[in-house]
Design an enzyme around this catalytic site. Structure first.
Site, short mmCIF file in Angstrom:
data_model
loop_
_atom_site.label_atom_id
_atom_site.label_comp_id
_atom_site.label_asym_id
_atom_site.label_seq_id
_atom_site.Cartn_x
_atom_site.Cartn_y
_atom_site.Cartn_z
N ARG A 89 0.82 -1.20 0.00
CA ARG A 89 0.00 0.00 0.00
C ARG A 89 0.86 1.26 0.00
O ARG A 89 0.32 2.35 -0.07
CB ARG A 89 -0.89 0.03 1.24
CG ARG A 89 -2.25 -0.65 1.08
CD ARG A 89 -2.87 -0.71 2.47
NE ARG A 89 -4.29 -0.66 2.55
CZ ARG A 89 -5.08 -1.73 2.73
NH1 ARG A 89 -4.56 -2.92 2.74
NH2 ARG A 89 -6.36 -1.57 2.89
N ARG A 129 -21.90 -3.86 3.51
CA ARG A 129 -21.11 -4.96 4.11
C ARG A 129 -21.08 -4.80 5.64
O ARG A 129 -21.16 -5.78 6.37
CB ARG A 129 -19.69 -4.92 3.54
CG ARG A 129 -18.81 -6.05 4.04
CD ARG A 129 -17.52 -6.14 3.27
NE ARG A 129 -16.52 -5.21 3.77
CZ ARG A 129 -15.29 -5.07 3.25
NH1 ARG A 129 -14.94 -5.77 2.19
NH2 ARG A 129 -14.43 -4.24 3.76
N ARG A 147 -10.70 5.92 4.84
CA ARG A 147 -9.96 4.77 4.29
C ARG A 147 -9.77 4.91 2.78
O ARG A 147 -8.70 4.60 2.25
CB ARG A 147 -10.69 3.46 4.60
CG ARG A 147 -10.55 3.04 6.06
CD ARG A 147 -11.56 1.98 6.42
NE ARG A 147 -11.37 0.72 5.71
CZ ARG A 147 -12.33 -0.17 5.54
NH1 ARG A 147 -13.55 0.05 5.98
NH2 ARG A 147 -12.07 -1.29 4.90
P1 AMP Z 1 -8.24 -4.30 4.25
O1 AMP Z 1 -9.01 -5.49 4.72
O2 AMP Z 1 -7.21 -4.62 3.23
O3 AMP Z 1 -9.14 -3.15 3.85
O4 AMP Z 1 -7.42 -3.77 5.52
C1 AMP Z 1 -8.07 -3.32 6.69
C2 AMP Z 1 -7.13 -2.39 7.46
O5 AMP Z 1 -5.93 -3.11 7.84
C3 AMP Z 1 -6.61 -1.19 6.67
O6 AMP Z 1 -7.52 -0.09 6.71
C4 AMP Z 1 -5.31 -0.87 7.40
O7 AMP Z 1 -5.56 -0.20 8.62
C5 AMP Z 1 -4.78 -2.26 7.74
N1 AMP Z 1 -3.89 -2.79 6.67
C6 AMP Z 1 -4.12 -3.82 5.82
N2 AMP Z 1 -3.10 -4.01 4.95
C7 AMP Z 1 -2.19 -3.06 5.25
C8 AMP Z 1 -0.93 -2.68 4.70
N3 AMP Z 1 -0.40 -3.31 3.64
N4 AMP Z 1 -0.26 -1.65 5.28
C9 AMP Z 1 -0.78 -0.99 6.33
N5 AMP Z 1 -1.97 -1.25 6.88
C10 AMP Z 1 -2.69 -2.26 6.36
#
Ligand code: AMP
Length: 193
Positions: A89, A129, A147
């Protein structure tokens, strides 16, 4: 090996499409969001730390996230490759992933597939969701918008890096699940033939 970076804002259908790609090409999915949620559910030290960022819609620090990813990549698997879902990310994570794939798997990232969905559709999907997922970060429109904004500010540089390498492919993420899957399959077949 086929090593896919599946890219897309929260709510773009990354999880669903990762599942389709896994079955089609026999890949192992590594979702950093899922790994954090697993740790939060089990109340591990990593989970408690991650929660303080995730609940605000912010990114967890790079080092913490990358160390967790390395542990997953090191686990033995019989698959044809990996799908990285939600990682990288940041530019820092993109460089880290290149090194991890090279050093641990002796391979490289094949392609970065990016699902394109408008903000309004994303907010609508995530709020829906949130009604059933129980995810605190899905239940509030302000956090959702944070986000999405965070995703675009921080990840533009990731897309740019893959573009420079000629590995960045955009796929329209609005439409039927099968229809989107077919487009993704076609892109993977292009690189694996
Ligand atoms: P996601 O399910 O991919 O939307 O991730 C949920 C949350 O986890 C994100 O909003 C971030 O807070 C954290 N997160 C997931 N992947 C990463 C990453 N590669 N780097 C930093 N934070 C992450």
């Amino acid at each position: 090996m086929i090593n896919i970076v599946l890219f897309g804002p929260p709510g773009s259908g990354k999880g669903t499409q990762a599942q389709n790609l896994i079955e089609k090409f026999n890949l192992k999915q590594i979702s950093t969001g899922d790994l954090f949620r697993y740790n939060m559910k089990n109340g591990t030290a990593l989970g408690i730390l991650a929660k303080s960022y995730i609940d605000k819609g912010e990114l967890v620090p790079d080092q913490v996230t990358t160390d967790m990813l390395i542990e997953e990549v090191k686990k033995p698997t019989n698959t044809n490759g990996f799908i990285f879902d939600g990682y990288p990310r940041t530019a820092n994570q993109t460089d880290a992933l290149e090194t991890i794939v090279k050093d641990i798997l002796n391979d490289e990232i094949s392609v970065c597939l990016s699902l394109i969905v408008s903000d309004e559709i994303l907010v609508e999907r995530l709020l829906k969701r949130g009604e059933t997922s129980g995810r605190t970060d899905d239940s509030n429109e302000e956090i959702i918008r944070t986000r999405i904004k965070e995703y675009y500010t921080k990840t533009a540089e990731v897309a740019e890096l893959y573009k420079q390498q000629g590995k960045y492919v955009e796929v329209n993420g609005v439409g039927g699940i099968e229809e989107i899957a077919a487009k993704l399959f076609a892109e993977v077949e292009k690189i694996s033939l």
